[in-house]
Write a protein that holds these residues in place. Structure first.
Motif, mmCIF file in Angstrom:
data_model
loop_
_atom_site.group_PDB
_atom_site.id
_atom_site.type_symbol
_atom_site.label_atom_id
_atom_site.label_comp_id
_atom_site.label_asym_id
_atom_site.label_seq_id
_atom_site.Cartn_x
_atom_site.Cartn_y
_atom_site.Cartn_z
ATOM 1 N N ALA A 18 0.835 -1.206 0.000
ATOM 2 C CA ALA A 18 0.000 0.000 0.000
ATOM 3 C C ALA A 18 0.868 1.253 0.000
ATOM 4 C CB ALA A 18 -0.929 -0.005 1.213
ATOM 5 N N GLY A 19 1.949 1.246 0.786
ATOM 6 C CA GLY A 19 2.868 2.397 0.817
ATOM 7 C C GLY A 19 3.535 2.602 -0.530
ATOM 8 N N ALA A 20 3.965 1.522 -1.155
ATOM 9 C CA ALA A 20 4.618 1.618 -2.464
ATOM 10 C C ALA A 20 3.641 2.135 -3.519
ATOM 11 C CB ALA A 20 5.164 0.255 -2.876
ATOM 12 N N LEU A 21 2.398 1.673 -3.489
ATOM 13 C CA LEU A 21 1.400 2.144 -4.448
ATOM 14 C C LEU A 21 1.088 3.627 -4.244
ATOM 15 C CD1 LEU A 21 -1.055 -0.900 -4.505
ATOM 16 C CD2 LEU A 21 0.485 -0.158 -6.335
ATOM 17 N N ARG A 22 1.073 4.061 -2.975
ATOM 18 C CA ARG A 22 0.825 5.480 -2.681
ATOM 19 C C ARG A 22 1.961 6.336 -3.253
ATOM 20 N NH1 ARG A 22 1.349 5.336 2.410
ATOM 21 N NH2 ARG A 22 3.241 6.539 2.569
ATOM 22 N N ILE A 23 3.195 5.894 -3.066
ATOM 23 C CA ILE A 23 4.347 6.637 -3.601
ATOM 24 C C ILE A 23 4.290 6.673 -5.114
ATOM 25 C CG2 ILE A 23 6.861 6.566 -3.856
ATOM 26 C CD1 ILE A 23 6.943 5.429 -0.968
ATOM 27 N N CYS A 24 3.943 5.560 -5.752
ATOM 28 C CA CYS A 24 3.839 5.518 -7.210
ATOM 29 C C CYS A 24 2.768 6.481 -7.708
ATOM 30 C CB CYS A 24 3.520 4.099 -7.694
ATOM 31 S SG CYS A 24 4.905 2.971 -7.558
ATOM 32 N N GLU A 25 1.656 6.507 -7.009
ATOM 33 C CA GLU A 25 0.566 7.409 -7.400
ATOM 34 C C GLU A 25 0.988 8.870 -7.259
ATOM 35 O OE1 GLU A 25 -2.933 8.711 -8.912
ATOM 36 O OE2 GLU A 25 -2.127 6.668 -8.934
ATOM 37 N N GLU A 26 1.681 9.211 -6.157
ATOM 38 C CA GLU A 26 2.164 10.584 -5.963
ATOM 39 C C GLU A 26 3.136 10.974 -7.074
ATOM 40 O OE1 GLU A 26 3.858 10.653 -2.044
ATOM 41 O OE2 GLU A 26 1.908 10.468 -1.049
ATOM 42 N N MET A 27 4.037 10.055 -7.440
ATOM 43 C CA MET A 27 5.016 10.341 -8.493
ATOM 44 C C MET A 27 4.312 10.494 -9.841
ATOM 45 S SD MET A 27 8.156 7.858 -7.391
ATOM 46 C CE MET A 27 9.240 8.355 -8.686
ATOM 47 N N ARG A 28 3.337 9.658 -10.099
ATOM 48 C CA ARG A 28 2.594 9.749 -11.362
ATOM 49 C C ARG A 28 1.894 11.095 -11.460
ATOM 50 N NH1 ARG A 28 -2.294 9.030 -13.317
ATOM 51 N NH2 ARG A 28 -3.257 8.381 -11.382
ATOM 52 N N GLN A 29 1.290 11.538 -10.341
ATOM 53 C CA GLN A 29 0.607 12.833 -10.358
ATOM 54 C C GLN A 29 1.602 13.973 -10.555
ATOM 55 O OE1 GLN A 29 -1.739 13.046 -6.800
ATOM 56 N NE2 GLN A 29 -3.261 11.563 -7.549
ATOM 57 N N ARG A 30 2.761 13.921 -9.902
ATOM 58 C CA ARG A 30 3.762 14.978 -10.067
ATOM 59 C C ARG A 30 4.236 15.081 -11.518
ATOM 60 N NH1 ARG A 30 8.122 13.853 -5.634
ATOM 61 N NH2 ARG A 30 6.623 13.482 -4.000
ATOM 62 N N PHE A 31 4.547 13.911 -12.104
ATOM 63 C CA PHE A 31 5.037 13.934 -13.467
ATOM 64 C C PHE A 31 3.969 14.328 -14.461
ATOM 65 C CE2 PHE A 31 8.365 10.995 -11.751
ATOM 66 C CZ PHE A 31 9.447 11.830 -12.010
ATOM 67 N N SER A 32 2.719 13.995 -14.213
ATOM 68 C CA SER A 32 1.670 14.369 -15.134
ATOM 69 C C SER A 32 1.424 15.875 -15.055
ATOM 70 C CB SER A 32 0.387 13.588 -14.863
ATOM 71 O OG SER A 32 -0.138 13.902 -13.606
ATOM 72 N N LYS A 33 1.612 16.535 -13.886
ATOM 73 C CA LYS A 33 1.446 17.988 -13.743
ATOM 74 C C LYS A 33 2.566 18.727 -14.468
ATOM 75 C CE LYS A 33 -1.025 17.960 -9.374
ATOM 76 N NZ LYS A 33 -0.964 18.274 -7.953
ATOM 77 N N LYS A 34 3.782 18.175 -14.438
ATOM 78 C CA LYS A 34 4.919 18.841 -15.094
ATOM 79 C C LYS A 34 4.753 18.825 -16.604
ATOM 80 C CE LYS A 34 8.466 18.099 -11.632
ATOM 81 N NZ LYS A 34 9.753 17.493 -11.333
ATOM 82 N N LYS A 35 4.139 17.777 -17.164
ATOM 83 C CA LYS A 35 3.963 17.679 -18.606
ATOM 84 C C LYS A 35 2.925 18.662 -19.100
ATOM 85 C CE LYS A 35 5.377 12.930 -19.278
ATOM 86 N NZ LYS A 35 4.986 11.615 -19.699
ATOM 87 N N SER A 36 1.968 19.038 -18.301
ATOM 88 C CA SER A 36 0.859 19.899 -18.724
ATOM 89 C C SER A 36 1.254 21.317 -18.876
ATOM 90 C CB SER A 36 -0.322 19.885 -17.777
ATOM 91 O OG SER A 36 -0.579 18.660 -17.248
#
Length: 120
Positions: A102-120
């Motif tokens: 669960a902790g690893a999935l939370r970190i992955c989700e946070e990273m995915r959101q950060r990278f998707s915001k930078k691309k926009s």
């Protein structure tokens, strides 16, 4: 060709638990089904599993020594458990693994959101 003389097997009433017996005779008395031989007892004596005496090149033991050896080798049966074996320990491991996942999935989700915001 040398003939081997037969060894007289004494009647159980003639001996006590502490009567010294040659390994072959002791094996025949202690294991009447012949599941254990004098050679097997000799090996047990050599390993230190069987109390014995060496006199004049011969090895002797007693029925009491054989009984102690058998008692020491006896394996106790463990009661069968219903369900999975070791369930409490495995359940704790499963909980830890679930929390780590669960902790690893939370970190992955946070990273995915950060990278998707930078691309926009």
């Amino acid at each position: 060709m040398e003939m081997r003389r037969s060894v007289r097997i004494p009647d159980r009433s003639e001996i006590t638990a502490d009567t010294p017996l040659s390994l072959g005779v002791a094996a025949r008395l202690a294991f009447p089904d012949e599941s254990m031989s004098g050679l097997a007892l000799r090996n047990a004596a050599t390993r230190g599993d069987l109390g014995h005496a060496k006199l004049g090149g011969c090895v002797y033991t007693t029925l009491a020594d054989i009984e102690r050896m058998v008692s020491a080798c006896w394996v106790k049966a463990e009661p069968r458990r219903s369900g999975r074996q070791g369930a409490p320990a495995e359940a704790a491991k499963d909980e830890e693994a679930g929390a780590a996942l669960a902790g690893a999935l939370r970190i992955c989700e946070e990273m995915r959101q950060r990278f998707s915001k930078k691309k926009s």
